[in-house]
Design an enzyme around this catalytic site. Structure first.
Site, mmCIF file in Angstrom:
data_model
loop_
_atom_site.group_PDB
_atom_site.id
_atom_site.type_symbol
_atom_site.label_atom_id
_atom_site.label_comp_id
_atom_site.label_asym_id
_atom_site.label_seq_id
_atom_site.Cartn_x
_atom_site.Cartn_y
_atom_site.Cartn_z
ATOM 1 N N GLU A 274 0.864 -1.172 0.000
ATOM 2 C CA GLU A 274 0.000 0.000 0.000
ATOM 3 C C GLU A 274 0.905 1.229 0.000
ATOM 4 O OE1 GLU A 274 -3.002 -0.719 3.045
ATOM 5 O OE2 GLU A 274 -3.210 1.461 3.227
ATOM 6 N N ASP B 205 -5.275 9.348 9.922
ATOM 7 C CA ASP B 205 -3.971 8.820 10.312
ATOM 8 C C ASP B 205 -3.473 9.426 11.610
ATOM 9 O OD1 ASP B 205 -3.180 6.951 8.207
ATOM 10 O OD2 ASP B 205 -3.468 8.681 6.915
#
Lengths: 397, 260
Positions: free
Chosen positions: B47, B58
């Site tokens: 990824e 995040d």
């Protein structure tokens, strides 16, 4: 009310709005979206909200005819005195409403973001009132330039988290608040302070602030014999005080709506927060709106002398008001805002917040005539900015 | 015909390791060498994070790596230029791009999908792309370029919504292990978490499942993989790259520490 200025079911005002959120926030936002209109319309909610606005916030706030400012600008100027609200700014109209909403959603923990600290103080205040846990995220830079508000929040029992990521201002405080919400999806309500964020926040906050223009109409009828002014002027960071001041005039085309942004050191100086000029369509904090960004879509750091206006976006309603031509945008530089602080203080005995001073500074650019009625939303008072005012004492002479 | 992601799951079936890293981190030109090293070391899917200034989903580790990558000069033009040669070096490993919508919107969604397909990208993970907007505006473009969307599922995602996501992709479903952003410790009691994994496993979905968020070592990888087809590691790998003098060597070592 059916109006092109109401969002559609998915929260869009024209091409702006929506709810661009990670799946971790989807249930929270969906719950709010499914319930806010019903809760707001509930007579029991309205009774409690109106009672708190009256007895706790101090509403209705006066609509004051500013005769000396009027003489100075040769027009008829009225100041909507949101600075007289409890906690010193319009922000509390929204936090009182949202805390009642949070209670009805069964939430026990409140989070908020703040720039200048006015929304943080307003949130800490209602959390104290309702006995709820309160965490306020604030950029580290802002905690330094708005110290009195940090101390007020702490005194009110809130935990203030100084955010050290990114530019350490409002944008980053908002990111951290959203991350907190992602981490606490069940018990926490996020009280957003402006007309930004994913749908339904822009509409929710606009509705809770719309009491400002609702009162204006009644007060204007009493004072000038007509409900509609010729101009309504308000400063715009995210845009909550402007949304409240414009709300009940949106469908009245004879009323000129004027949104005033912070141009910082100059629109094209590289130190500015004039989103309507410098922004392009993009996604920030969950909605598609105008946003200051570089060619690669990275969000750039805005600048304004006022912590409440240095936000790189504006609410999607305002983006639409600008795009559709319904509102006119004016940009005001730091120095002119400071001049307006001195002028309002000396001519009317009212020390405005730095944010509000931007709206006052636009008076010279309106083009209003002697018979025109101009209402300026005096969104907050300047006590919190005293340190800045002392620093620029030579410019305030 | 199976896509590369389906082939990877068909080949291995269990314990698939998906490793995330931020493009342009720790150095601007580490992207392709890291993809090669991760593949050689046995990562099953990779990824590639497209750095963004405001990555909402995040945690601090990935946000910091994004800031460094942006400061290094990473952007989508540079990334696609770097990825031009990647398929010659890594023919079979599924590659996914992960990132936020705003930089893609500025680049242009169709242009982005075309460039991704030309680089041999297989799937896209865009956490702030709403399902409705995907279906109305972008699904046709994804299909045109053969890109698979990957959707996130949390303990709060309703079953009918999960089933709907399951119909929209031929890749895998990304099970967010518990509340929080990437790199966080899992605060939920293990039993509660397991009940959630088992509930999803019991839905007999079309697509395989990978568990992510808070997976950082061999132990947590094995536990997570026991409840799904494998797991995704991001923040822990970024931390391993942080001060590494030789990023590809650190990547090989990291994957070995998880799989061996």
């Amino acid at each position: 009310m059916t109006s092109q200025f109401q969002p559609n079911a998915r929260g869009y005002y024209g091409e702006f709005g929506g709810a661009f959120i990670p799946e971790m926030l989807y249930p929270n936002v969906e719950e709010l979206r499914d319930q806010y209109l019903q809760i707001l319309a509930d007579p029991a909610f309205q009774a409690e909200y109106q009672q708190l606005l009256r007895d706790y916030v101090g509403r209705p706030t006066p609509l004051f005819e500013a005769k000396r400012l009027s003489a100075r600008y040769n027009t008829r100027i009225y100041l909507k005195r949101e600075d007289l609200c409890h906690t010193g700014a319009h922000k509390v109209n929204n936090t009182v409403g949202q805390i009642l909403l949070a209670q009805r959603l069964g939430k026990t923990r409140i989070i908020a973001e703040t720039g200048a600290g006015q929304h943080g103080v307003a949130t800490a205040t209602v959390c104290a009132l309702m006995g709820m846990e309160c965490i306020v995220y604030m950029g580290k830079t802002d905690t330094e330039r708005q110290k009195p508000n940090v101390e007020r929040m702490r005194l009110l029992g809130a935990k203030v988290v100084a955010v050290t990521s990114g530019s350490q201002t409002l944008k980053d405080a908002t990111n951290e608040a959203i991350r907190d919400w992602i981490s606490n999806p069940v018990d926490t309500h996020y009280i957003i302070g402006s007309v930004v964020g994913p749908h339904p926040y822009p509409d929710l906050v606009a509705r809770l602030q719309s009491v400002i223009s609702e009162e204006m109409r009644k007060q204007l009828l009493e004072k000038v014999g007509r409900e509609l002014p010729d101009y309504v002027v308000a400063c715009v960071g995210g845009g909550s005080n402007a949304a409240g001041a414009f709300y009940h005039f949106l469908d009245e085309p004879s009323v000129q709506l004027v949104a005033v942004e912070a141009a910082g050191h100059g629109i094209h100086s590289g130190h500015s927060a004039a989103t309507s000029v410098l922004g392009t369509p993009g996604i920030i904090h969950g909605s598609r709106t105008l946003l200051m960004q570089d060619e690669h879509g990275q969000i750039t750091e805005p600048y304004s002398i006022s912590a409440g206006l240095d936000y790189p976006g504006i609410g999607p309603l305002h983006a639409y008001l600008g795009a559709s031509g319904r509102a006119r945008f004016i940009s005001i530089e730091d120095e002119d805002a400071l001049t307006a602080v001195a002028e309002c203080s000396r001519l009317e005995g009212i020390i405005p917040a730095l944010e509000t001073a931007h709206a006052l500074a636009a008076l010279g650019q309106l083009g209003a005539g002697p018979d025109d009625v101009v209402v300026i939303n005096l969104s907050g008072r300047g006590d919190k900015d005293l340190e800045t005012y002392m620093k620029y004492a030579d410019k305030l002479k | 015909m199976q896509n590369r992601i389906q082939q990877a799951f068909a080949k291995k079936g269990q314990n698939l390791l998906n490793v995330y890293f931020t493009a342009g981190y720790p150095k601007l030109h580490d992207t392709v060498p890291l993809i090669e090293a991760l593949t050689e070391a046995g990562a099953d899917l990779i990824e590639i994070g497209m750095p963004f200034s405001d990555p909402l989903a995040d945690g601090p580790v990935i946000q910091q790596s994004s800031s460094v990558a942006l400061a290094n000069g990473m952007n989508l033009y540079v990334l696609f230029e770097q990825l031009r040669e990647v398929r010659a070096k890594v023919p079979d490993t599924p590659l996914l791009l992960m990132g936020y919508l705003n930089p893609i919107m500025q680049f242009g969604m169709e242009k982005f999908c075309q460039a991704a397909a030309e680089a041999g990208v297989d799937g896209l993970i865009l956490p702030d792309l709403p399902l409705a907007e995907y279906e109305e505006e972008y699904q046709a473009i994804f299909k045109k370029y053969g890109l698979q969307p990957v959707f996130l599922i949390t303990p709060q995602t309703a079953p009918e919504r999960i089933r709907h996501m399951d119909t929209l992709t031929d890749a895998f479903l990304y099970l967010v292990s518990g509340p929080g952003t990437t790199g966080g410790a899992n605060t939920q009691a293990e039993g509660v978490q397991e009940a959630y994994f088992e509930r999803i496993a019991g839905m007999n979905l079309r697509n395989p499942r990978l568990i992510g968020f808070g997976i950082g070592n061999k132990d947590s990888f094995q536990k997570a993989a026991g409840h799904a087809h494998g797991a995704i590691i991001g923040s822990a790998f970024i931390r391993a790259l942080e001060d590494a003098p030789d990023a590809p060597a650190a990547a090989r070592q990291f994957v070995a520490s998880i799989l061996n």
